[in-house]
Design a protein around this motif. Structure first.
Motif, short mmCIF file in Angstrom:
data_model
loop_
_atom_site.label_atom_id
_atom_site.label_comp_id
_atom_site.label_asym_id
_atom_site.label_seq_id
_atom_site.Cartn_x
_atom_site.Cartn_y
_atom_site.Cartn_z
N GLY A 14 0.80 -1.22 0.00
CA GLY A 14 0.00 0.00 0.00
C GLY A 14 0.84 1.27 0.00
O GLY A 14 1.76 1.42 -0.78
N SER A 15 0.53 2.16 0.91
CA SER A 15 1.18 3.47 0.94
C SER A 15 2.63 3.39 1.41
O SER A 15 3.36 4.37 1.35
CB SER A 15 0.40 4.43 1.84
N GLU A 16 3.07 2.22 1.87
CA GLU A 16 4.46 2.06 2.31
C GLU A 16 5.44 2.05 1.15
O GLU A 16 6.63 2.27 1.33
CB GLU A 16 4.63 0.76 3.11
N ILE A 17 4.95 1.77 -0.05
CA ILE A 17 5.80 1.73 -1.23
C ILE A 17 5.08 2.41 -2.39
O ILE A 17 3.90 2.17 -2.62
CB ILE A 17 6.21 0.28 -1.58
N ASP A 18 5.79 3.28 -3.10
CA ASP A 18 5.21 4.04 -4.20
C ASP A 18 6.05 3.79 -5.45
O ASP A 18 7.19 4.24 -5.52
CB ASP A 18 5.18 5.52 -3.85
N VAL A 19 5.50 3.05 -6.42
CA VAL A 19 6.24 2.74 -7.63
C VAL A 19 6.02 3.76 -8.75
O VAL A 19 6.61 3.64 -9.81
CB VAL A 19 5.90 1.32 -8.15
N SER A 20 5.20 4.78 -8.50
CA SER A 20 4.87 5.72 -9.57
C SER A 20 6.06 6.53 -10.06
O SER A 20 6.06 7.02 -11.18
CB SER A 20 3.75 6.67 -9.12
N ALA A 21 7.10 6.67 -9.25
CA ALA A 21 8.27 7.46 -9.66
C ALA A 21 9.28 6.64 -10.46
O ALA A 21 10.21 7.19 -11.04
CB ALA A 21 8.96 8.04 -8.43
N PHE A 22 9.10 5.30 -10.51
CA PHE A 22 10.04 4.45 -11.22
C PHE A 22 9.70 4.38 -12.70
O PHE A 22 8.54 4.53 -13.10
CB PHE A 22 10.03 3.03 -10.65
N ASN A 23 10.70 4.13 -13.53
CA ASN A 23 10.49 3.96 -14.96
C ASN A 23 9.93 2.57 -15.24
O ASN A 23 10.27 1.60 -14.54
CB ASN A 23 11.80 4.13 -15.73
N ASN A 24 9.09 2.45 -16.26
CA ASN A 24 8.57 1.14 -16.67
C ASN A 24 9.72 0.24 -17.07
O ASN A 24 10.74 0.69 -17.57
CB ASN A 24 7.62 1.29 -17.85
N GLY A 25 9.55 -1.03 -16.85
CA GLY A 25 10.56 -2.01 -17.24
C GLY A 25 10.89 -2.93 -16.09
O GLY A 25 10.10 -3.11 -15.15
N SER A 26 12.07 -3.47 -16.14
CA SER A 26 12.51 -4.45 -15.16
C SER A 26 12.99 -3.76 -13.88
O SER A 26 13.78 -2.83 -13.93
CB SER A 26 13.65 -5.28 -15.76
N LEU A 27 12.48 -4.23 -12.74
CA LEU A 27 12.90 -3.73 -11.43
C LEU A 27 13.37 -4.91 -10.59
O LEU A 27 12.84 -6.01 -10.70
CB LEU A 27 11.74 -3.06 -10.69
N THR A 28 14.36 -4.67 -9.77
CA THR A 28 14.81 -5.70 -8.84
C THR A 28 14.42 -5.30 -7.43
O THR A 28 14.76 -4.22 -6.96
CB THR A 28 16.34 -5.89 -8.92
N VAL A 29 13.66 -6.18 -6.77
CA VAL A 29 13.27 -5.98 -5.38
C VAL A 29 14.27 -6.77 -4.54
O VAL A 29 14.55 -7.93 -4.84
CB VAL A 29 11.83 -6.50 -5.14
N SER A 30 14.81 -6.13 -3.52
CA SER A 30 15.79 -6.82 -2.68
C SER A 30 15.42 -6.64 -1.22
O SER A 30 14.76 -5.69 -0.83
CB SER A 30 17.19 -6.30 -2.94
N ALA A 31 15.84 -7.62 -0.40
CA ALA A 31 15.58 -7.56 1.04
C ALA A 31 16.73 -8.22 1.79
O ALA A 31 17.29 -9.23 1.33
CB ALA A 31 14.27 -8.27 1.37
N GLN A 46 14.34 -10.48 -6.21
CA GLN A 46 13.38 -10.97 -7.18
C GLN A 46 13.18 -9.88 -8.21
O GLN A 46 13.04 -8.70 -7.86
CB GLN A 46 12.06 -11.33 -6.53
N THR A 47 13.19 -10.25 -9.48
CA THR A 47 12.98 -9.29 -10.56
C THR A 47 11.51 -9.28 -10.94
O THR A 47 10.88 -10.33 -11.08
CB THR A 47 13.85 -9.66 -11.78
N ILE A 48 10.96 -8.08 -11.09
CA ILE A 48 9.57 -7.90 -11.50
C ILE A 48 9.53 -6.93 -12.67
O ILE A 48 10.52 -6.25 -12.96
CB ILE A 48 8.68 -7.36 -10.35
N THR A 49 8.40 -6.85 -13.34
CA THR A 49 8.22 -5.91 -14.43
C THR A 49 7.22 -4.84 -14.00
O THR A 49 6.12 -5.17 -13.55
CB THR A 49 7.70 -6.61 -15.70
N LEU A 50 7.61 -3.58 -14.09
CA LEU A 50 6.72 -2.46 -13.80
C LEU A 50 6.08 -2.01 -15.10
O LEU A 50 6.77 -1.71 -16.07
CB LEU A 50 7.49 -1.30 -13.16
N ASP A 51 4.76 -1.98 -15.13
CA ASP A 51 4.02 -1.57 -16.32
C ASP A 51 2.93 -0.59 -15.90
O ASP A 51 1.85 -0.99 -15.50
CB ASP A 51 3.41 -2.79 -17.02
#
Length: 93
Positions: A14-31, A46-51
């Motif tokens: 939810g509001s804890e993470i905002d992906v609107s500022a990222f560019n579309n394409g491949s993103l890597t989430v890390s922890a 884990q790699t995800i796709t932002l669309d």
């Protein structure tokens, strides 16, 4: 940063993470995790796709009922065919 529960489960949403500022394409989430003694784990990724881009409008490719006219007699066999949808997209007609 979040705190794991007593079973080791954690989440961020939810509001804890905002992906609107990222560019579309491949993103890597890390922890990583750090225990009470200050020891830090190796990184999990884990790699995800932002669309965030809306698809273009689909195309209706044939005249409906070949003549563009529908009546009650054709009610059970109306066929509408189209193209231009993204793979696995939901098309509402």
């Amino acid at each position: 940063q979040v705190t794991a529960d007593g079973s080791g489960n954690w989440s961020i949403a939810g509001s804890e993470i905002d992906v609107s500022a990222f560019n579309n394409g491949s993103l890597t989430v890390s922890a990583t995790q750090t225990d009470d003694a200050g020891n830090t784990s190796t990184v999990a990724t884990q790699t995800i796709t932002l669309d965030n881009t809306a698809p273009s409008a689909p195309v209706i490719t044939t005249p409906i009922e070949t003549d563009g006219i529908v009546n009650a007699a054709e009610d059970d066999d109306v066929l509408i065919v189209g193209t231009g949808a993204e793979n696995n997209a939901s098309v509402t007609v």
